[in-house]
Design a protein around this motif. Structure first.
Motif, short mmCIF file in Angstrom:
data_model
loop_
_atom_site.label_atom_id
_atom_site.label_comp_id
_atom_site.label_asym_id
_atom_site.label_seq_id
_atom_site.Cartn_x
_atom_site.Cartn_y
_atom_site.Cartn_z
N LYS A 7 5.12 3.99 1.75
CA LYS A 7 6.05 4.94 1.15
C LYS A 7 5.95 6.29 1.83
O LYS A 7 6.97 6.96 2.09
N LYS A 8 4.73 6.71 2.17
CA LYS A 8 4.53 7.99 2.85
C LYS A 8 5.19 7.99 4.22
O LYS A 8 5.70 9.00 4.70
N ARG A 9 5.19 6.85 4.87
CA ARG A 9 5.80 6.73 6.20
C ARG A 9 7.31 6.48 6.12
O ARG A 9 7.99 6.46 7.15
N GLY A 10 7.83 6.28 4.92
CA GLY A 10 9.23 5.95 4.78
C GLY A 10 9.55 4.52 5.19
O GLY A 10 10.68 4.20 5.55
N GLU A 11 8.55 3.65 5.12
CA GLU A 11 8.72 2.25 5.49
C GLU A 11 8.76 1.39 4.23
O GLU A 11 8.24 1.76 3.18
N SER A 12 9.36 0.22 4.36
CA SER A 12 9.40 -0.71 3.24
C SER A 12 9.31 -2.13 3.77
O SER A 12 10.05 -2.49 4.70
N ARG B 269 0.84 -1.20 0.00
CA ARG B 269 0.00 0.00 0.00
C ARG B 269 0.88 1.26 0.00
O ARG B 269 1.96 1.28 0.56
N GLY B 270 0.37 2.32 -0.63
CA GLY B 270 1.12 3.57 -0.73
C GLY B 270 1.45 4.20 0.61
O GLY B 270 2.39 4.98 0.72
N ILE B 271 0.70 3.83 1.65
CA ILE B 271 0.92 4.42 2.97
C ILE B 271 2.32 4.12 3.49
O ILE B 271 2.92 4.91 4.21
#
Length: 300
Positions: free
Chosen positions: A40-45, A36-38
């Motif tokens: 990337k927004k959080r800087g998580e992978s 989910r795009g969320i």
């Protein structure tokens, strides 16, 4: 939402195996997921080894919705929830590189994983047998477990498999040391690609292109790309000494708090090196890494 484990990451897709209780359902098909795009927004992978919650989409694929808490996290190689690092270094072809082994050990100590050192290709040792035995004694004295193996003769295979049972392990080491050969010996049906060694360069071609969890029957191995270099960007210079096991205990008796073990009077580590209580090779590698880290700090 169903729960699964990411067993492979490739080209922006995460391949998730469903969990059955606490066990990975290896007989089930991988579910090809996007994150989910969320994240990337959080800087998580998401990482291979992550336990995740996922949903199924209409086209038969899936979406990673949530990453569950991690017990460990490695930056390089990017693997979550591993508890054992298996560091493979060959006796020959390429020659045993103790400086690179010590660099791997620093990273693994910093990550907080258990360590198993595996010296491979004993069948090629020849005149280097004494050097291999000296290395084994050195690292066992420090407190590391060391196994000696040969994929040709089968030496050490059962001992390695026993240590891998019931956990996620990371296989890492210099290219061409026999990681894929050992995994093929443990699980013959894998048929992983192996590479010939360039005698001119003294190293093999990278045969592992991505991180992937491999079921070895009772345990899971993250076969990772080979490395010829590691950097120290995620490690503070003041933490380096604590990543040398034999230094950590001695440093408590140093005269000065925050001793760098390089020039301070009353340094217990330097005294131990002089008295041959600490291996000179380990101390020289510490000095090399310290200077490398200071140089990188100046550049960045």
């Amino acid at each position: 939402m169903p729960e699964g484990v990411i067993v492979k990451a490739l080209s922006g897709y995460y391949y998730v195996k469903p969990l059955r209780g606490e066990d990975i359902a290896w007989e089930a098909d991988n579910i090809q997921c996007r994150a989910r795009g969320i994240f990337k927004k959080r800087g998580e992978s998401p990482l291979v080894g992550d336990r995740v919650l996922y949903t199924l989409t209409e086209n038969g694929e899936g979406a990673v919705e949530q990453i569950l808490p991690r017990s460990t996290e490695l930056i390089r190689p990017p693997v979550a929830n591993a508890s054992l690092a298996v560091l493979l270094f060959s006796v020959r072809e390429p020659d045993l590189n103790l400086q690179l082994l010590d660099k791997f050990l620093v990273h693994i100590e910093h990550a907080g994983l258990e360590t198993l050192i595996v010296l491979t290709k004993l069948d090629l040792a020849g005149q280097d047998m004494d050097a291999a035995e000296a290395a084994r004694r050195l690292y066992e004295k420090i407190g590391y477990e060391v196994l000696v193996t040969s994929s040709v003769t089968g030496l050490g295979r059962k001992e390695v498999q026993k240590r891998l049972a019931g956990r996620i392990s990371v296989f890492s080491g210099q290219s061409g040391v026999g990681k894929s050969s050992l995994l093929n010996a443990l699980v013959p049906e894998l048929d992983l690609e192996t590479s010939a060694i360039s005698l001119r360069l003294g190293r093999g071609r990278h045969t592992t292109r991505h991180v992937e969890l491999i079921d070895i029957g009772g345990g899971y191995v993250a076969d990772t790309p080979g490395f010829s270099q590691l950097d120290f960007l995620e490690l503070g210079v003041e933490e380096l000494g604590s990543c040398f096991r034999e230094f950590a205990a001695l440093s408590q008796d140093c005269k000065f708090r925050g001793c760098t073990h390089l020039h301070e009077p009353g340094c217990r580590v330097m005294e131990a090196v002089e008295a041959a209580e600490v291996a000179a090779s380990r101390y020289e590698h510490y000095r090399t890494f310290f200077n490398e880290m200071k140089d990188k700090k100046r550049r960045y």
